[in-house]
Design a protein around this motif. Structure first.
Motif, mmCIF file in Angstrom:
data_model
loop_
_atom_site.group_PDB
_atom_site.id
_atom_site.type_symbol
_atom_site.label_atom_id
_atom_site.label_comp_id
_atom_site.label_asym_id
_atom_site.label_seq_id
_atom_site.Cartn_x
_atom_site.Cartn_y
_atom_site.Cartn_z
ATOM 1 N N MET A 180 0.852 -1.191 0.000
ATOM 2 C CA MET A 180 0.000 0.000 0.000
ATOM 3 C C MET A 180 0.878 1.228 0.000
ATOM 4 O O MET A 180 1.781 1.375 0.822
ATOM 5 C CB MET A 180 -0.879 0.007 1.255
ATOM 6 N N ILE A 230 -0.388 7.404 2.126
ATOM 7 C CA ILE A 230 -1.593 8.203 1.984
ATOM 8 C C ILE A 230 -1.403 9.487 2.759
ATOM 9 O O ILE A 230 -0.973 9.470 3.911
ATOM 10 C CB ILE A 230 -2.830 7.461 2.525
ATOM 11 N N GLN A 245 -6.847 1.435 -0.937
ATOM 12 C CA GLN A 245 -6.154 2.193 -1.969
ATOM 13 C C GLN A 245 -7.007 2.328 -3.228
ATOM 14 O O GLN A 245 -7.014 3.376 -3.875
ATOM 15 C CB GLN A 245 -4.824 1.517 -2.308
#
Length: 207
Positions: free
Chosen positions: A1, A4, A195
């Motif tokens: 991932m 973010i 995601q």
């Protein structure tokens, strides 16, 4: 991932719309947690810890979530992390919602219902995470700890998250939290699902 951006930012939509998205996402997150606890097939690492602490203390699951969240926020102080409105609401809304849903949703013992609750809980958890993070009103306590540690070390966010979750998983298992197939499924699925959903619900920074 991939990483973010969890920081609160100025965006071109009304605060009311972002606040509504935040509250909805947090309520869905609490609901997803309750679903996975009632499935009985294994929990996310943090919820393994929460369940173990609840079993040892006799406190409700939501109360333990709130107390643990405040404890994690205390770790923000040396990291100089700044909470946002979303951080505070994360503690309050999720802890209340998970207890309310658990009060009306019984433990499941038929395998078919257990699997349905588990799968639904994992997907809803990813959706809820994307929704509340996408509101960009501040990270949750655990997200802020992860990004704060990564910002002050040479480790990646992924490495920091893995280390934290392995530690809380081990502690939760020692305390009697439920580890099982759901734990593995959550670990494998939550990152890619979140995601994939995040770009569809994230407000963009205004110029």
């Amino acid at each position: 991932m991939t990483a973010i951006d969890l920081r609160p930012v100025r965006v071109s939509v009304s605060p009311a719309r972002r606040l509504t998205q935040l509250m909805g996402g947090l309520a869905l997150y609490g609901t997803s947690m309750a679903m996975m606890t009632r499935a009985g097939l294994g929990l996310s690492p943090w919820d393994v810890l929460h369940e173990g602490l609840a079993a040892r203390t006799g406190l409700s699951f939501g109360t333990v979530v709130a107390i643990a969240s405040v404890g994690v926020l205390a770790l923000w102080i040396p990291l100089r992390q700044r909470p946002g409105l979303g951080t505070v609401m994360n503690v309050l809304v999720i802890s209340v919602t998970v207890d309310l849903v658990r009060a009306v949703l019984p433990d499941q013992h038929a395998l078919g219902w257990q699997i349905a609750l588990l799968l639904g809980g994992v997907v809803l958890n990813a959706m809820a995470t994307a929704v509340y993070v996408g509101a960009r009103l501040g990270p949750g306590p655990r997200d802020g700890l992860m990004t704060g540690l990564a910002a002050r070390n040479t480790w990646s966010v992924r490495t920091v998250r893995t280390c934290i979750e392995l530690a809380v998983l081990a502690a939760g298992w020692f305390l009697g939290g439920t580890v099982g197939a759901g734990t593995v499924l959550y670990a494998l699925a939550i990152g890619p699902l979140t995601q994939a959903l995040l770009p569809h619900v994230t407000w963009r920074e205004s110029c």
